[in-house]
Design a protein around this motif. Sequence first.
Motif, PDB file in Angstrom:
ATOM      1  N   HIS A 126       0.861  -1.183   0.000  1.00 11.01           N
ATOM      2  CA  HIS A 126       0.000   0.000   0.000  1.00 11.01           C
ATOM      3  C   HIS A 126       0.893   1.227   0.000  1.00 11.01           C
ATOM      4  CE1 HIS A 126      -2.612   3.217   1.641  1.00 11.01           C
ATOM      5  NE2 HIS A 126      -3.491   2.634   0.842  1.00 11.01           N
ATOM      6  N   PHE A 127       0.579   2.159  -0.904  1.00 13.24           N
ATOM      7  CA  PHE A 127       1.433   3.330  -1.107  1.00 13.24           C
ATOM      8  C   PHE A 127       0.722   4.594  -0.660  1.00 13.24           C
ATOM      9  CE2 PHE A 127       2.434   0.105  -4.277  1.00 13.24           C
ATOM     10  CZ  PHE A 127       3.787  -0.078  -4.047  1.00 13.24           C
ATOM     11  N   VAL A 128       1.449   5.430   0.066  1.00  7.58           N
ATOM     12  CA  VAL A 128       0.947   6.727   0.503  1.00  7.58           C
ATOM     13  C   VAL A 128       1.642   7.852  -0.249  1.00  7.58           C
ATOM     14  CG1 VAL A 128       0.712   8.280   2.498  1.00  7.58           C
ATOM     15  CG2 VAL A 128       0.371   5.814   2.778  1.00  7.58           C
ATOM     16  N   ASN A 129       2.866   7.604  -0.697  1.00  5.71           N
ATOM     17  CA  ASN A 129       3.622   8.613  -1.431  1.00  5.71           C
ATOM     18  C   ASN A 129       4.493   7.940  -2.489  1.00  5.71           C
ATOM     19  OD1 ASN A 129       6.222   7.858  -0.147  1.00  5.71           O
ATOM     20  ND2 ASN A 129       5.295   8.726   1.696  1.00  5.71           N
ATOM     21  N   ALA A 130       5.219   8.747  -3.255  1.00  2.61           N
ATOM     22  CA  ALA A 130       5.996   8.230  -4.381  1.00  2.61           C
ATOM     23  C   ALA A 130       7.424   7.868  -4.024  1.00  2.61           C
ATOM     24  CB  ALA A 130       6.006   9.273  -5.512  1.00  2.61           C
ATOM     25  N   SER A 131       7.887   8.305  -2.850  1.00  3.36           N
ATOM     26  CA  SER A 131       9.315   8.206  -2.543  1.00  3.36           C
ATOM     27  C   SER A 131       9.671   7.160  -1.504  1.00  3.36           C
ATOM     28  CB  SER A 131       9.823   9.565  -2.036  1.00  3.36           C
ATOM     29  OG  SER A 131       9.193   9.905  -0.810  1.00  3.36           O
ATOM     30  N   GLY A 132       8.693   6.674  -0.747  1.00  2.20           N
ATOM     31  CA  GLY A 132       8.997   5.799   0.370  1.00  2.20           C
ATOM     32  C   GLY A 132       9.286   6.553   1.650  1.00  2.20           C
ATOM     33  N   TRP A 133       9.051   7.869   1.636  1.00  2.00           N
ATOM     34  CA  TRP A 133       9.212   8.676   2.846  1.00  2.00           C
ATOM     35  C   TRP A 133       8.313   8.090   3.936  1.00  2.00           C
ATOM     36  CZ3 TRP A 133      12.724  12.411   3.639  1.00  2.00           C
ATOM     37  CH2 TRP A 133      12.587  13.231   4.776  1.00  2.00           C
ATOM     38  N   PRO A 134       8.837   7.938   5.168  1.00  2.00           N
ATOM     39  CA  PRO A 134       8.052   7.289   6.215  1.00  2.00           C
ATOM     40  C   PRO A 134       6.670   7.903   6.379  1.00  2.00           C
ATOM     41  CG  PRO A 134      10.304   7.624   6.956  1.00  2.00           C
ATOM     42  CD  PRO A 134      10.174   8.334   5.635  1.00  2.00           C
ATOM     43  N   ALA A 135       5.652   7.053   6.340  1.00  2.67           N
ATOM     44  CA  ALA A 135       4.261   7.495   6.486  1.00  2.67           C
ATOM     45  C   ALA A 135       3.437   6.311   6.961  1.00  2.67           C
ATOM     46  CB  ALA A 135       3.720   8.023   5.156  1.00  2.67           C
ATOM     47  N   PRO A 136       2.488   6.532   7.865  1.00  6.43           N
ATOM     48  CA  PRO A 136       1.628   5.437   8.311  1.00  6.43           C
ATOM     49  C   PRO A 136       0.904   4.787   7.129  1.00  6.43           C
ATOM     50  CG  PRO A 136       1.347   7.364   9.709  1.00  6.43           C
ATOM     51  CD  PRO A 136       2.174   7.802   8.541  1.00  6.43           C
ATOM     52  N   GLY A 137       0.964   3.455   7.074  1.00  5.97           N
ATOM     53  CA  GLY A 137       0.271   2.728   6.019  1.00  5.97           C
ATOM     54  C   GLY A 137       1.058   2.541   4.747  1.00  5.97           C
ATOM     55  N   HIS A 138       2.254   3.139   4.648  1.00  2.00           N
ATOM     56  CA  HIS A 138       3.081   2.942   3.452  1.00  2.00           C
ATOM     57  C   HIS A 138       3.895   1.668   3.670  1.00  2.00           C
ATOM     58  CE1 HIS A 138       4.998   4.589  -0.241  1.00  2.00           C
ATOM     59  NE2 HIS A 138       6.002   3.842   0.168  1.00  2.00           N
ATOM     60  N   GLU A 139       3.490   0.569   3.000  1.00  2.00           N
ATOM     61  CA  GLU A 139       4.064  -0.742   3.293  1.00  2.00           C
ATOM     62  C   GLU A 139       4.197  -1.581   2.026  1.00  2.00           C
ATOM     63  OE1 GLU A 139       2.245  -1.620   7.746  1.00  2.00           O
ATOM     64  OE2 GLU A 139       0.993  -2.038   5.975  1.00  2.00           O
ATOM     65  N   MET A 140       5.178  -2.484   2.058  1.00  3.90           N
ATOM     66  CA  MET A 140       5.321  -3.513   1.030  1.00  3.90           C
ATOM     67  C   MET A 140       5.927  -4.748   1.690  1.00  3.90           C
ATOM     68  SD  MET A 140       6.794  -1.625  -2.422  1.00  3.90           S
ATOM     69  CE  MET A 140       6.266  -2.971  -3.515  1.00  3.90           C
TER      70      MET A 140
END
Length: 391
Positions: free
Chosen positions: A155-169
């Motif tokens: 699940h992606f929250v941004n384009a860069s992988g900058w730490p953010a809740p829910g940004h996971e792979m």
Amino acid sequence: MRARLFPILSIILAVLALPVRAQDAISFDTNARAAWVYDVATGTVLMEKNADEPLPPASMSKLMTLNMLFEALHDGRVTMDTAFPVSVKAWKMGGSKMFVEPADRPTVEELIHGIIINSGNDACVVVAEGLAGTEEAFARQMNERATQLGLTNSHFVNASGWPAPGHEMSVHDLGMLATHMIEDFPELYENFALTEYNYKNRVPSNANNRNPLLGLGNGEWTADGLKTGHTEEAGYGLVGSAVQGDRRIVFVLAGLPSDSARAQEAEQIANWAFRQFTMKTLVPKGETVAQAPVWLGTSGRVALTTREGVRVLIPAGQQESVTAEAVYRSPLPAPIAAGDHLGDLVVTIPGAGEAKTPLIAASDVPEAGFLGRMKGAAMRLGQRAMDAAGS
């Protein structure tokens, strides 16, 4: 349970191995929190650890941004010379940067280099805004495309992988994505092997590609991608790929404690994958695996083969313990058309399970005429009578 109309005929072949899940055959104890190692040519998962656990991917998720850009290139929506504007948001991004400024108009080619080599967070925002208008809209497109690609734990929250809740792979998803990019964009994938890029001579300290395996040149294999990642939460990770002859492995490591641990673990995994497994051609394309009897056909036998041949992966020390069976119903009833799936080649490796490859008819076998069918029926009845007498 399927009814078997004819006796099963199993021919034991003195052969080696087909693609299987090989983790149990030869283990590798990785220090990574999660890991996934994959042999591309045979489709074999060589090792996995917490492979489907969603984790913070850090800059490794930039692969999805690059994939979206590669697809735009293939679709003709952009070219390598297409120039994108730089927003204040992109310019102000922290962390690893390509060092674009609002007055710049970097090209797609420059942005690809800036993302792969410099791990530019600013370059990722430029691409996101250039393709989708806003980074938020781009993240929604990333999620939609991830679903289409079968990335079930991403699940992606941004384009860069900058730490953010829910940004996971998961590491499995990262490996699948890497394999997709290698196979679908071979001419663009070459960019992952580049070792240095300095946009307008602005990059002060990270002009070199951080992939620790590039240029290692140990004489056995060559690494040619893909992407590192690091944040305090994610630890140190790597999506890597290496080739040896006609073999390619893709591997993903996550959650290592330092960049030196990442480099050491990556090299050890590549050495293990190439040294502990050997690939051979078991059945060349078009070669006959077995001659199967045919019932009431114009020919008494039909050759069985495979569609594309069979390339095999042999774990070290397992050559003598592997068995294979050509399994099909005997006799096979006519008519038979070339390409019909008539059985399976079943290979078993102790400790690693079994794998099946379809066996198909190499040629047509039409049904025999009336006299041929009568002769065949008489022969069949005679054989049954002899079998009954013998019992």
